[in-house]
Design a protein around this motif. Structure first.
Motif, mmCIF file in Angstrom:
data_model
loop_
_atom_site.group_PDB
_atom_site.id
_atom_site.type_symbol
_atom_site.label_atom_id
_atom_site.label_comp_id
_atom_site.label_asym_id
_atom_site.label_seq_id
_atom_site.Cartn_x
_atom_site.Cartn_y
_atom_site.Cartn_z
ATOM 1 N N CYS A 42 29.121 19.499 64.005
ATOM 2 C CA CYS A 42 28.002 20.447 64.017
ATOM 3 C C CYS A 42 27.817 21.171 62.688
ATOM 4 N N ARG A 64 32.727 23.862 71.293
ATOM 5 C CA ARG A 64 33.015 22.435 71.131
ATOM 6 C C ARG A 64 34.239 22.052 71.961
ATOM 7 N N PHE A 92 22.677 19.371 63.465
ATOM 8 C CA PHE A 92 23.601 19.926 64.445
ATOM 9 C C PHE A 92 23.890 18.888 65.523
ATOM 10 N N GLU A 93 25.152 18.706 65.822
ATOM 11 C CA GLU A 93 25.642 17.658 66.724
ATOM 12 C C GLU A 93 25.359 16.254 66.209
ATOM 13 N N THR A 119 25.572 23.193 60.137
ATOM 14 C CA THR A 119 24.516 24.127 60.535
ATOM 15 C C THR A 119 23.477 24.412 59.458
ATOM 16 N N SER A 152 29.270 25.188 59.112
ATOM 17 C CA SER A 152 29.418 24.429 60.357
ATOM 18 C C SER A 152 29.886 25.340 61.481
#
Length: 293
Positions: A237, A260, A213-214, A239, A255
């Motif tokens: 991101c 965002r 994530f990120e 997931t 995702s």
């Protein structure tokens, strides 16, 4: 190998993809969108089932229905997503806690964790649900995530996303007990990204795949913790990952797009979508929840 858009759904917080081999369909949730999605790759059919509550994760049952972790607790939805029976309340403060990631073990128990939304007190837990009720397996967490099992079911993987760590436990599939907690992997944040381990799955060779994530990528680790490979995702991101298709050689990745920035969504317009790629090593079939265990 590279990931491409499989379903341009643009979920707010897509999570928990799971392949139903009987239906040859992929199910996944949109936590913030309060929805359960069903996608049939062969036909392209896509159905959305609206949920009354934030749904964090699902597991399969033998009759085509589900077990699921919601903000409010652990429920049994039917095959159309209608909640039938509440098995357990979320024992935490539901104003700041909800059930998050989960998976059914080889014996049919449901392991499911919570998220401490303020991420300031380590109040989240990993629980086991079976006929004995809801029992704590791990505590002091910020975001319980990444639950996956080795092919023989005797190793449990589990991440605490905000701490950049993945843990490994010896797991007794006969009793549902996790012991001998050891560090499996710790990621180092970079200046350009804060990639941290989110949802995960294990393949037939026992390798652990995790979405960062990120971090804009997914990683594959050997069972001894060595990083083997990583692949970029067309979203900042990703997931969670899962294996699907008739041969379990299609890797699917959910995702997120909620929260965002506009610049990020311009750079990654398919954020929130479902991505896929073909892989050489198949995944493992999903176990099904058994209330008698």
């Amino acid at each position: 190998m590279s990931l491409s858009v499989a379903l341009d759904v643009r979920a707010e917080l897509g999570e928990c993809p799971i392949w139903d081999a009987d239906e040859q369909a992929l199910f996944f949730v949109d936590i913030k969108g309060r929805a359960l999605h069903r996608y049939r790759p062969d036909s392209g059919e896509h159905a959305v089932m609206t949920m009354p509550d934030e749904i964090g994760c699902i597991g399969l049952r033998k009759d085509g229905s589900f077990i699921a972790g919601f903000r409010s607790g652990v429920w049994l939805p039917d095959s159309q997503g209608n909640r039938e029976t509440k098995l357990a309340d979320n024992p935490e403060d539901q104003r700041t806690s909800r059930f998050n990631d989960g998976r059914v073990d080889l014996a049919g128990r449901f392991l499911v964790g919570t998220i401490d939304e303020p991420k300031d007190g380590g109040k989240a837990h990993l629980y086991r649900y079976d006929r004995r009720g809801l029992v704590t397996l791990a505590s002091g967490l910020l975001t319980s995530n990444g639950v996956a099992f080795s092919p023989d079911g005797r190793m449990l993987y589990h991440s605490d996303t905000p701490t950049f760590t993945v843990w490994r436990y010896a797991y007794d599939p006969a009793r549902g007990e996790a012991t001998d907690k050891t560090l499996f992997a710790r990621l180092e944040p970079a200046k350009t990204h804060q990639g941290r381990p989110d949802g995960a799955a294990v393949d037939a060779e026992g390798c652990y795949w995790t979405a960062l994530f990120e971090g804009g990528r997914i990683q594959r680790y050997a069972s001894d913790g060595r990083l083997l490979a990583e692949y970029p995702v067309p979203a900042r991101c990703p997931t969670m990952v899962c294996f699907g298709g008739a041969d379990l050689k299609t890797l699917y990745v959910t995702s997120a797009r909620t929260g965002r920035s506009g610049d990020e969504l311009t750079a990654f317009p398919h954020s929130g979508s479902l991505f896929s790629m073909r892989v050489d090593v198949p995944g493992l079939p999903e176990s099904r929840f058994d209330p008698s265990v």
